[in-house]
Design a protein around this motif. Structure first.
Motif, short mmCIF file in Angstrom:
data_model
loop_
_atom_site.label_atom_id
_atom_site.label_comp_id
_atom_site.label_asym_id
_atom_site.label_seq_id
_atom_site.Cartn_x
_atom_site.Cartn_y
_atom_site.Cartn_z
N ALA A 1 40.57 51.17 39.46
CA ALA A 1 40.44 51.31 38.93
C ALA A 1 39.88 52.25 37.85
O ALA A 1 40.56 53.40 37.22
N GLU A 2 39.21 52.01 37.45
CA GLU A 2 37.86 53.40 36.78
C GLU A 2 38.12 54.71 37.25
O GLU A 2 38.13 55.42 37.38
N GLN A 3 37.72 54.78 39.12
CA GLN A 3 38.15 55.48 39.56
C GLN A 3 39.55 56.09 39.51
O GLN A 3 39.05 57.66 39.12
N ALA A 4 39.98 55.22 39.92
CA ALA A 4 41.43 56.06 39.86
C ALA A 4 42.03 56.80 38.16
O ALA A 4 42.26 57.71 38.42
N ALA A 5 41.17 56.15 37.34
CA ALA A 5 41.33 56.88 35.83
C ALA A 5 40.42 58.24 35.82
O ALA A 5 41.16 58.72 34.49
N GLY A 6 39.15 58.26 36.50
CA GLY A 6 38.43 59.15 36.36
C GLY A 6 37.74 59.24 35.22
O GLY A 6 37.14 60.06 34.56
N GLY A 7 37.62 57.79 34.88
CA GLY A 7 37.51 57.70 33.46
C GLY A 7 37.64 56.13 32.74
O GLY A 7 38.03 55.48 33.48
N ALA A 8 37.14 56.02 31.27
CA ALA A 8 37.08 54.80 30.95
C ALA A 8 38.17 54.28 30.60
O ALA A 8 39.81 54.91 30.78
N ILE A 9 39.14 52.80 30.93
CA ILE A 9 40.28 52.72 31.09
C ILE A 9 40.14 51.39 30.38
O ILE A 9 41.53 50.09 30.62
N THR B 1 34.63 25.35 44.46
CA THR B 1 33.37 26.37 44.09
C THR B 1 33.29 27.03 45.28
O THR B 1 32.28 28.10 45.27
N GLY B 2 34.21 27.13 46.45
CA GLY B 2 32.79 28.13 48.00
C GLY B 2 34.14 28.90 47.49
O GLY B 2 33.57 30.79 47.97
N LEU B 3 35.21 29.69 47.04
CA LEU B 3 36.02 30.57 46.53
C LEU B 3 35.48 31.08 45.14
O LEU B 3 35.91 32.64 45.71
N LEU B 4 34.97 30.68 44.55
CA LEU B 4 34.09 31.69 43.79
C LEU B 4 34.06 32.97 43.54
O LEU B 4 34.02 34.12 42.83
N LYS B 5 32.63 32.81 44.45
CA LYS B 5 32.13 34.50 44.29
C LYS B 5 32.68 35.51 45.06
O LYS B 5 33.19 36.16 44.81
N SER B 6 33.48 35.09 46.28
CA SER B 6 34.87 36.08 46.60
C SER B 6 36.10 36.42 45.64
O SER B 6 35.96 37.38 45.61
N GLU B 7 36.66 35.79 44.97
CA GLU B 7 37.46 35.76 44.05
C GLU B 7 36.69 36.50 42.65
O GLU B 7 36.67 38.16 42.21
N ALA B 8 35.33 36.95 42.67
CA ALA B 8 34.85 37.45 41.38
C ALA B 8 34.58 39.06 41.99
O ALA B 8 34.69 40.02 41.32
N ARG B 9 34.04 38.81 43.60
CA ARG B 9 33.71 40.24 43.78
C ARG B 9 34.96 40.98 43.45
O ARG B 9 35.57 42.04 43.78
N HIS B 10 36.71 40.06 44.07
CA HIS B 10 37.39 41.37 44.01
C HIS B 10 37.77 41.38 43.05
O HIS B 10 38.27 42.34 42.83
N TYR B 11 37.16 40.72 41.53
CA TYR B 11 37.61 40.94 40.57
C TYR B 11 37.18 42.45 39.96
O TYR B 11 37.33 43.44 39.72
N GLN B 12 35.88 42.31 40.02
CA GLN B 12 35.09 43.89 40.55
C GLN B 12 35.36 44.73 41.32
O GLN B 12 34.85 45.91 40.28
N ASP B 13 35.85 44.84 42.35
CA ASP B 13 36.80 45.16 42.72
C ASP B 13 37.61 46.22 42.44
O ASP B 13 37.53 47.68 43.13
N TYR B 14 38.85 45.08 41.93
CA TYR B 14 40.12 46.26 41.41
C TYR B 14 39.76 46.78 40.18
O TYR B 14 39.40 48.10 39.94
N LEU B 15 38.41 46.44 39.29
CA LEU B 15 38.27 47.73 38.33
C LEU B 15 37.72 48.38 38.37
O LEU B 15 37.58 49.55 38.04
N THR B 16 36.71 48.86 39.53
CA THR B 16 35.67 49.48 39.83
C THR B 16 36.50 50.84 40.42
O THR B 16 36.79 51.75 39.98
N VAL C 1 46.54 52.69 38.65
CA VAL C 1 45.96 51.93 37.50
C VAL C 1 46.27 50.23 36.95
O VAL C 1 44.57 49.98 37.00
N ASP C 2 47.01 50.88 36.75
CA ASP C 2 47.76 49.65 36.07
C ASP C 2 47.59 48.65 36.98
O ASP C 2 47.01 47.10 37.12
#
Length: 201
Positions: free
Chosen positions: A163-171, A146-161, A113-114
């Motif tokens: 992390a929530e799955q690994a924790a089995g709830g809110a983090i 500017t072209g990198l923004l979209k993929s970096e933003a998706r990476h951040y969202q993927d990591y958070l998703t 999670v961390d």
């Protein structure tokens, strides 16, 4: 892209200090060298997660894609450096990632999670910095960042998703703990300029 940046600005505890942007503009060769290192390290982190958590199919798929994208970005930064006659070389690591990872728990599932929360914060900060730098750079580098923004933003969202799955709830508590550390690392003075450093006097 405005929506993506708004979400990232809302997520992060602070904006990049103006002094850091001045540092970056005064050290563009160094910025590119460290940027290349960051892309390589991001790919390495994704691969290490794939080796450690072989039974997590969602993680395997997301990290495989992320590693490929980060290595492609690494190649793109190297190509830009070659055109600008900037030599890729070793650098001492910034305190940033190590400062965040100090608080990673030793045992799973807390460790996973961390690590994922830290990954999300690093990707979000990268995205924020690309956006902050772009208006001040020459057209070619500005377009690339500017072209990198979209993929970096998706990476951040993927990591958070993940992390929530690994924790089995809110983090939220873990996110807040790491964002408090991140704010200090970003705002406090640093001794060496790096892509994720604090401002250098």
């Amino acid at each position: 892209m405005t929506d993506v940046l708004s979400a990232i600005h809302e997520f992060l505890p602070c904006r990049t200090p103006k002094r850091w942007i001045e540092n970056a503009l005064a050290n563009q060769d160094l910025m590119l060298i460290d940027h290349a290192h960051c892309e390589k390290k991001a790919a390495s982190t994704a691969l290490s997660l794939m080796y450690r958590y072989v039974d997590n199919t969602d993680l395997l798929n997301k990290m495989s894609r992320l590693a490929r994208e980060e290595l492609r970005h690494f190649e793109q930064v190297l190509a830009i450096m070659k055109k600008r006659k900037v030599r890729y070389d070793h650098l001492t690591p910034a305190r940033y990632a190590a400062g965040l990872r100090k608080e990673v728990r030793a045992e799973d599932p807390g460790r996973l999670v961390d690590v994922l929360v830290v990954g999300a914060i690093i990707e979000a900060r990268s995205c924020e910095r690309f956006a902050a730098l772009a208006p001040h750079l020459d057209d070619k580098l500005a377009d690339f960042y500017t072209g990198l923004l979209k993929s970096e933003a998706r990476h951040y969202q993927d990591y958070l998703t993940l992390a929530e799955q690994a924790a089995g709830g809110a983090i939220d508590d873990r996110i807040e703990a790491f964002l408090t550390i991140e704010k200090s690392l970003i705002e406090s003075p640093d001794t060496e300029f790096r892509f994720h450093s604090g401002p250098v006097a």
